[in-house]
Design a protein around this motif. Structure first.
Motif, PDB file in Angstrom:
ATOM      1  N   PRO A 166       0.826  -1.219   0.000  1.00 35.83           N
ATOM      2  CA  PRO A 166       0.000   0.000   0.000  1.00 35.83           C
ATOM      3  C   PRO A 166       0.864   1.275   0.000  1.00 35.83           C
ATOM      4  N   ILE A 167       1.938   1.224   0.785  1.00 35.96           N
ATOM      5  CA  ILE A 167       2.822   2.402   0.807  1.00 35.96           C
ATOM      6  C   ILE A 167       4.266   1.928   0.730  1.00 35.96           C
ATOM      7  N   LEU A 168       5.127   2.857   0.360  1.00 34.54           N
ATOM      8  CA  LEU A 168       6.558   2.558   0.336  1.00 34.54           C
ATOM      9  C   LEU A 168       7.119   2.718   1.745  1.00 34.54           C
ATOM     10  N   LYS A 169       7.964   1.746   2.117  1.00 33.84           N
ATOM     11  CA  LYS A 169       8.602   1.843   3.436  1.00 33.84           C
ATOM     12  C   LYS A 169      10.086   2.098   3.267  1.00 33.84           C
ATOM     13  N   THR A 170      10.672   2.680   4.306  1.00 36.43           N
ATOM     14  CA  THR A 170      12.119   2.883   4.257  1.00 36.43           C
ATOM     15  C   THR A 170      12.792   1.584   4.698  1.00 36.43           C
ATOM     16  N   LEU A 171      14.082   1.485   4.424  1.00 35.11           N
ATOM     17  CA  LEU A 171      14.782   0.235   4.739  1.00 35.11           C
ATOM     18  C   LEU A 171      14.679  -0.106   6.223  1.00 35.11           C
ATOM     19  N   ASP A 172      14.851   0.917   7.077  1.00 39.64           N
ATOM     20  CA  ASP A 172      14.856   0.567   8.513  1.00 39.64           C
ATOM     21  C   ASP A 172      13.463   0.341   9.082  1.00 39.64           C
ATOM     22  N   GLN A 173      12.445   0.545   8.268  1.00 40.54           N
ATOM     23  CA  GLN A 173      11.096   0.141   8.712  1.00 40.54           C
ATOM     24  C   GLN A 173      10.897  -1.356   8.465  1.00 40.54           C
ATOM     25  N   VAL A 174      11.870  -1.986   7.798  1.00 44.06           N
ATOM     26  CA  VAL A 174      11.736  -3.395   7.427  1.00 44.06           C
ATOM     27  C   VAL A 174      12.825  -4.265   8.059  1.00 44.06           C
ATOM     28  N   VAL A 175      14.048  -3.746   8.069  1.00 45.09           N
ATOM     29  CA  VAL A 175      15.153  -4.509   8.677  1.00 45.09           C
ATOM     30  C   VAL A 175      16.003  -3.584   9.541  1.00 45.09           C
ATOM     31  N   ASP A 176      16.861  -4.189  10.341  1.00 42.08           N
ATOM     32  CA  ASP A 176      17.801  -3.458  11.178  1.00 42.08           C
ATOM     33  C   ASP A 176      18.898  -2.872  10.281  1.00 42.08           C
ATOM     34  N   VAL A 177      19.198  -1.592  10.460  1.00 44.14           N
ATOM     35  CA  VAL A 177      20.183  -0.933   9.604  1.00 44.14           C
ATOM     36  C   VAL A 177      21.367  -0.485  10.457  1.00 44.14           C
ATOM     37  N   ASP A 178      22.592  -0.691   9.936  1.00 46.87           N
ATOM     38  CA  ASP A 178      23.779  -0.320  10.716  1.00 46.87           C
ATOM     39  C   ASP A 178      24.147   1.154  10.557  1.00 46.87           C
ATOM     40  N   TYR A 179      24.167   1.608   9.295  1.00 46.84           N
ATOM     41  CA  TYR A 179      24.522   3.015   9.058  1.00 46.84           C
ATOM     42  C   TYR A 179      23.589   3.634   8.031  1.00 46.84           C
ATOM     43  N   TYR A 180      23.509   4.928   8.101  1.00 50.61           N
ATOM     44  CA  TYR A 180      22.656   5.672   7.184  1.00 50.61           C
ATOM     45  C   TYR A 180      23.520   6.632   6.380  1.00 50.61           C
ATOM     46  N   MET A 181      23.352   6.598   5.059  1.00 50.92           N
ATOM     47  CA  MET A 181      24.103   7.536   4.231  1.00 50.92           C
ATOM     48  C   MET A 181      23.112   8.235   3.310  1.00 50.92           C
ATOM     49  N   PRO A 182      22.716   9.456   3.670  1.00 46.98           N
ATOM     50  CA  PRO A 182      21.646  10.110   2.911  1.00 46.98           C
ATOM     51  C   PRO A 182      22.159  10.797   1.641  1.00 46.98           C
ATOM     52  N   GLY A 183      21.246  11.401   0.910  1.00 44.50           N
ATOM     53  CA  GLY A 183      21.581  12.140  -0.299  1.00 44.50           C
ATOM     54  C   GLY A 183      20.847  11.571  -1.489  1.00 44.50           C
ATOM     55  N   CYS A 184      20.515  12.442  -2.416  1.00 43.35           N
ATOM     56  CA  CYS A 184      19.845  11.973  -3.633  1.00 43.35           C
ATOM     57  C   CYS A 184      20.613  12.492  -4.833  1.00 43.35           C
ATOM     58  N   PRO A 185      21.655  11.800  -5.252  1.00 44.57           N
ATOM     59  CA  PRO A 185      22.282  10.673  -4.545  1.00 44.57           C
ATOM     60  C   PRO A 185      23.314  11.202  -3.562  1.00 44.57           C
ATOM     61  N   PRO A 186      23.928  10.303  -2.749  1.00 48.47           N
ATOM     62  CA  PRO A 186      25.037  10.757  -1.916  1.00 48.47           C
ATOM     63  C   PRO A 186      26.133  11.327  -2.807  1.00 48.47           C
ATOM     64  N   GLU A 187      26.744  12.391  -2.337  1.00 45.32           N
ATOM     65  CA  GLU A 187      27.806  13.026  -3.127  1.00 45.32           C
ATOM     66  C   GLU A 187      28.982  12.068  -3.283  1.00 45.32           C
ATOM     67  N   SER A 188      29.578  12.065  -4.490  1.00 49.43           N
ATOM     68  CA  SER A 188      30.649  11.108  -4.756  1.00 49.43           C
ATOM     69  C   SER A 188      31.832  11.264  -3.802  1.00 49.43           C
ATOM     70  N   HIS A 189      32.168  12.511  -3.457  1.00 49.65           N
ATOM     71  CA  HIS A 189      33.315  12.667  -2.542  1.00 49.65           C
ATOM     72  C   HIS A 189      33.010  12.095  -1.165  1.00 49.65           C
ATOM     73  N   GLN A 190      31.728  12.149  -0.777  1.00 47.83           N
ATOM     74  CA  GLN A 190      31.343  11.549   0.517  1.00 47.83           C
ATOM     75  C   GLN A 190      31.422  10.023   0.434  1.00 47.83           C
ATOM     76  N   ILE A 191      31.010   9.475  -0.723  1.00 48.72           N
ATOM     77  CA  ILE A 191      31.084   8.014  -0.917  1.00 48.72           C
ATOM     78  C   ILE A 191      32.548   7.581  -0.853  1.00 48.72           C
ATOM     79  N   ALA A 192      33.403   8.325  -1.560  1.00 47.99           N
ATOM     80  CA  ALA A 192      34.827   7.989  -1.582  1.00 47.99           C
ATOM     81  C   ALA A 192      35.394   8.013  -0.167  1.00 47.99           C
ATOM     82  N   ALA A 193      34.976   9.019   0.611  1.00 49.98           N
ATOM     83  CA  ALA A 193      35.483   9.137   1.983  1.00 49.98           C
ATOM     84  C   ALA A 193      35.034   7.957   2.834  1.00 49.98           C
ATOM     85  N   VAL A 194      33.786   7.535   2.636  1.00 45.15           N
ATOM     86  CA  VAL A 194      33.276   6.409   3.422  1.00 45.15           C
ATOM     87  C   VAL A 194      34.016   5.130   3.032  1.00 45.15           C
ATOM     88  N   ILE A 195      34.227   4.954   1.718  1.00 41.91           N
ATOM     89  CA  ILE A 195      34.946   3.749   1.277  1.00 41.91           C
ATOM     90  C   ILE A 195      36.375   3.751   1.832  1.00 41.91           C
TER      91      ILE A 195
END
Lengths: 666, 330
Positions: free
Chosen positions: B148-177
């Motif tokens: 009926p509605i869209l749920k977020t990932l943590d409404q369905v399973v346990d999530v360890d980390y959250y990385m927001p952005g639409c999309p996440p900025e590439s430099h932030q992704i690189a830093a996380v990696i």
């Protein structure tokens, strides 16, 4: 669950127990909320009694309670009681939560079963919330012993004298050249008919010569910084163009001044004054002011008659406005009222029909020191009226204007009727909706007027017109009214009409309230801390209100409030320092982006923006914990002590009994 | 065989922009290859769900999960990847807070399907609607069932980390990696579970170079309809900029380019309902005490749902409209 929570449910006699099944609620809390940390739940007839408080204290000491929830009345009433009880038993007072099952439950419901369920929900919310409470310590701040009184009417005068007589320093600020306020404009006061000036001027003189009073007339407050105990108030002393050190108040300057100016303030347009003037002969201080916009020298660059004739050389055309900043610990606002503008009711003809007067105009007309020397005459200045109409409730008790009763108009109208009758022998008609004479000696005064032969017509005047329908109405003002006692329309021709105009909040009341960080009602009267039990304090610590600024009232009530406010201030000064509620907003400096949305929101001016670091900060001593900025901050960077997300959401979850019924929305 | 730690990336209800953002880290992608064995990444390599099902629980070190949970397939894979992964990251706005697909939570599911299959440009003469099961001669086949509605990932399973952005900025992704690689090499520690990563502590305004004053707004208007001062805070000019409420991380790209922030990095730390926060903030600075004038000013916000909940509806306190939440898919 690490907390040990005690729940105490009050019967409040039958106030709560009459609707809520208290014993059932208490038992339910003990059983169903045990999983939330509740280790004991009790009910008692009057929790606020010393026996009730002892129950709580005993449990804290014997069972080692770490949190207390009291379900009783509103926190407004007994939060302090139960916090103190906890404190005396060794528990931090802020670990106690008072939830209201009276005002929010038993008093507003009749369905006993539903009310009992609601009491359970409210307690569940309180239990969930209290687990997230933190120990807090009150803030302590010193009190500066000086006081600012704003407004030199009778309320402000009374307040200033009380404090000064007690040996503490007062700054009394008045925007007009003299203190005295509206009372100085009146001739007689009701119901005793004693001379207004005779009872007021001695007090004015006392103020003028009191060693503990710094009188700042022709001055206005422009800025208020700081907080209770240490306000910094900036005052603009308007240029008087008169050196008060050398002026003796001899009056030669205004005698010699060639410029006549219509006096719109003190004489309400009925008389003239000079361009250099004191508003009235007994003015305090005695020094005049030069009305620069109307002074020939300031307009044309020549004249200086006042300067030439002044025996002490006190005139100084070079004087400039002066700003001073004074430190004070407390502030009393006694800024008074404005008269309702009768022109707003066009059918009453004020401003269009010459012989329609307002109440304040009549006060000046009947005043022995007024423009006619106390002769009650028409606007031509000589004709004595043969018939006079007095219209009550002008602008008051009227949904189109002010819905409230101005409280003084009935008595002032009766006074006017008496004066007209006494001085002119004219036929007097009072048009009233209801006569309201509730204070000491007032009803007796009304009876006296009835005996004097004043005509009372019960009905709201529809129209005042100069258009005659029959020969007797020719050249007269005709009052069109439905006399509701005989159920007939009447037309009554008179020579003079006095509109008993109501009183309303000062036109700038809102801005002034904002400057001092207090709030106004819908009618712009200043809001007291409690309408019955604390009518002269405001929600802002250290700011008090007295007189008509709080709502319409007569002279005795204004004097009483002035004295009461002074007593409160003196109490504060004697304490030397005070504790402030630690419920304060704080800005997380790392999270704040300096977007500045909060900067103009604080009603107490507690938010400061640092340009260098681009972050906002809340001054904890100024903050009253209202939460406006907390709600306004888009970044969630401001949090309110005692109102964290955890506390509020837990309380909501508790209220919805979510964890107990295990229902989840969506 | 290789002993490199395993990496997976999955897309549920999303647009694919998150995958592009990962590839957009340029030569850093070689570090990913050097340090990880990519075991599952539908957009980049061939793999079957049954391959994942066959993996040992917890055998994938890092899974970047993007997209919201719109149907039972999304949920199944979310649960599967949770089971197989040590670290599950809600990657990008859809997995974090629903994003654009979450805006459908205002509309009952049947209405969404009707709209999709009966637009003017849809050729559907028999007015056919998709069926979740269909009997074929070879046997019954299935397609995923819409929720009926869209749920977020943590409404369905346990999530360890959250990385927001639409999309996440590439430099932030690189830093996380980079960080994860350093953790693997024992040179750094992982942030506490539940942390939001690849972001700053404050909001977009913190990175915005525009001048800011005390705000008083007399009129809201769409940016394309007015000439805006390039130096002054957009919100002060009545352009509804979401920067003050939006988590820092993008470097204030939009305001720098002359466009208002639309909020793709989601709520700032500690904010529970992004839209409600922003409504309260905007309302706080409306410069009027006259109810009619206030209405008029607020009418300048022509699309409140899109303004305040464009990215955040599924993750908000409301989650969607009641009619949508209670709707039943057929």
């Amino acid at each position: 669950m690490t907390e040990k929570i005690g729940v105490y449910v009050c019967h409040c006699g039958s106030n709560i127990a009459g609707v809520v099944t208290v014993a059932e609620v208490s038992q339910w809390a003990g059983e169903e909320l045990a999983s939330e940390g509740v280790v004991i739940s009790r009910d008692y007839k009057f929790m606020c009694s010393s026996l009730g408080q002892e129950l709580i204290q005993k449990d804290i000491q014997e069972m080692g309670l770490t949190r207390v929830v009291v379900a009783a009345c509103s926190p407004h009433l007994h939060e302090a009681t139960f916090r103190t009880a906890c404190k005396n038993a060794g528990l931090n007072p802020y670990l106690c939560e008072l939830v209201s099952i009276r005002e929010q439950d038993s008093w507003v419901h009749t369905d006993k079963e539903a009310a009992t369920q609601k009491a359970k929900a409210i307690i569940s919310g309180g239990v969930a919330r209290v687990a997230h409470h933190e120990s807090l310590e009150p803030l302590r701040v010193p009190i500066h012993p000086d006081t600012l009184v704003v407004g030199g009417g009778i309320a402000g005068i009374q307040a200033a004298l009380e404090i000064a007589d007690a040996g503490f320093h007062v700054y009394l600020v008045e925007k007009e050249p003299s203190i005295g306020g509206h009372m100085a404009q009146f001739d007689k006061t009701f119901p005793t008919l004693d001379c207004s000036a005779c009872i007021l001027t001695p007090k004015m003189v006392q103020v003028g010569s009191h060693p503990n009073i710094t009188l700042l007339t022709w001055s206005e407050v422009t800025k208020v910084d700081g907080y209770v105990g240490s306000f910094a108030v900036t005052i603009n002393k308007k240029a008087r163009y008169v050196n008060t050190d050398t002026c003796t108040g001899c009056g030669i300057c205004w005698e010699k001044c060639p410029k006549k100016v219509r006096d719109e303030v003190f004489e309400v347009g009925l008389g003239n004054r000079k361009a250099v003037y004191t508003p009235f002969p007994q003015a305090v201080p005695k020094y005049p002011v030069i009305d620069a916009p109307n002074c020939t020298y300031f307009i044309k660059g020549t004249c200086k008659a006042c300067e030439k004739f002044c025996p002490t050389g006190a005139i100084n055309f070079e004087q400039k406005d002066e700003e001073i900043t004074i430190p004070v610990g407390n502030i009393i606002l006694a800024t008074g009222y404005d008269l309702f503008d009768a022109k707003r009711i066009p059918q009453y003809g004020y401003g269009r029909l010459e012989n329609v007067f307002t109440s304040l105009e009549f006060e000046r007309l009947s005043n022995a020191a007024g423009p006619t020397g106390g002769n009650i005459v028409l606007r031509d200045g000589k004709t004595v009226p043969k018939a006079v109409a007095i219209v009550h409730c002008v602008g008051s008790r009227d949904q189109n204007y002010n819905p409230y009763c101005s409280s003084i108009c009935c008595m002032q109208s009766l006074k006017f009727a008496h004066l007209v009758h006494e001085r002119t022998g004219a036929e007097v008609y009072n048009f009233y909706i209801d006569i309201r004479t509730p204070s000491k000696g007032y009803e007796e005064f009304y009876n006296r007027l009835l005996e004097e032969g004043t005509n009372f017509v019960r009905g709201k005047v529809a129209e005042i017109s100069s258009v005659a329908r029959v020969p007797e109405e020719q050249g007269k003002l005709v009052i069109q009214v439905e006399d509701t006692l005989i159920g007939k329309q009447r037309r009554i021709p008179v020579d003079m009409v006095i509109l008993s105009t109501g009183i309303q909040a000062r036109h700038d009341a809102k801005e002034v309230a904002k400057m001092f960080g207090i709030s106004c009602s819908a009618d712009n009267w200043y809001i007291e801390r409690h309408p019955k039990l604390d009518p002269i304090a405001t929600m802002t610590d250290g700011i008090y209100i007295a007189g008509c600024v709080q709502g319409p009232k007569d002279i005795p009530a204004s004097v009483a409030q002035g004295a009461a406010a002074a007593a409160r201030v003196l109490g504060k000064i004697q304490q030397k320092e005070i504790s402030l509620e630690p419920v304060r907003a704080t800005v997380n400096q790392e999270q704040c982006s300096g977007c500045r949305i909060c900067n103009d929101l604080c009603p107490f001016n507690a938010i400061l923006f640092h340009e260098e670091t681009m972050v906002s900060e809340v001054n904890p001593a100024l903050c009253q914990g209202c939460g406006t900025c907390v709600a306004g901050c888009p970044a969630g960077a401001i949090s309110g002590t005692g109102f964290s997300n955890d506390q509020i959401l837990s309380q909501i979850n508790g209220l919805l009994l979510l964890r107990i019924t295990d229902q989840e929305y969506a | 065989m290789t002993t490199k730690p395993k990496f997976a990336m999955y897309w549920a209800a999303s647009c694919g922009g998150c995958e592009i953002a990962v590839l957009n880290i340029h030569e850093k992608i070689l570090d990913v290859d050097a340090n990880f064995e990519v075991v599952f990444w539908p957009v980049a390599m061939d793999a079957k769900y049954k391959d994942v099902e066959a993996m040992e629980d917890g055998s994938i070190l890092l899974t970047l999960f993007n997209g919201g949970i719109r149907n039972d397939e999304n949920e199944h894979i979310a649960k599967l990847l949770r089971q197989k992964s040590k670290i599950l990251v809600a990657f990008g706005s859809c997995a974090n807070e629903g994003c654009i697909p979450g805006l459908a939570n205002f509309t009952p599911i049947q209405e969404i399907v009707d709209t999709a299959f009966s637009t003017l440009t849809t050729e559907n003469p028999d007015n056919i609607r998709p069926q979740t099961t269909y009997a074929m001669p070879e046997g019954e086949i299935h397609i995923p069932t819409l929720y009926p509605i869209l749920k977020t990932l943590d409404q369905v399973v346990d999530v360890d980390y959250y990385m927001p952005g639409c999309p996440p900025e590439s430099h932030q992704i690189a830093a996380v990696i980079d960080l994860v690689i350093q953790v693997l090499q024992g040179k750094a520690e992982l942030p506490p579970k539940g942390a939001v990563i690849g972001v700053g502590l404050s909001t977009v305004c913190d990175d915005c170079k525009r001048t800011r004053n005390i705000k008083k707004i007399k009129q809201f208007g769409r940016i394309q309809l007015q000439h805006s001062d390039p130096e002054l805070c957009l919100l002060e000019q009545g352009i509804p900029c979401n920067g003050p409420a939006t988590r820092q991380g993008c470097g204030a790209l939009c305001p720098a380019a002359g466009a208002q922030c639309i909020g793709c990095y989601g709520p700032a730390e500690g904010v529970i309902d992004y839209g409600a926060r922003l409504v309260a903030a905007f309302a706080s600075v409306v410069d009027s005490n006259n109810p009619d004038e206030i209405d008029q000013i607020m009418d300048g916000l022509v699309d409140p749902a899109g303004q305040f909940y464009r990215f955040n509806l599924a993750g908000s306190l409301l989650k969607g409209s009641l009619t949508a939440i209670r709707s039943i898919s057929k």
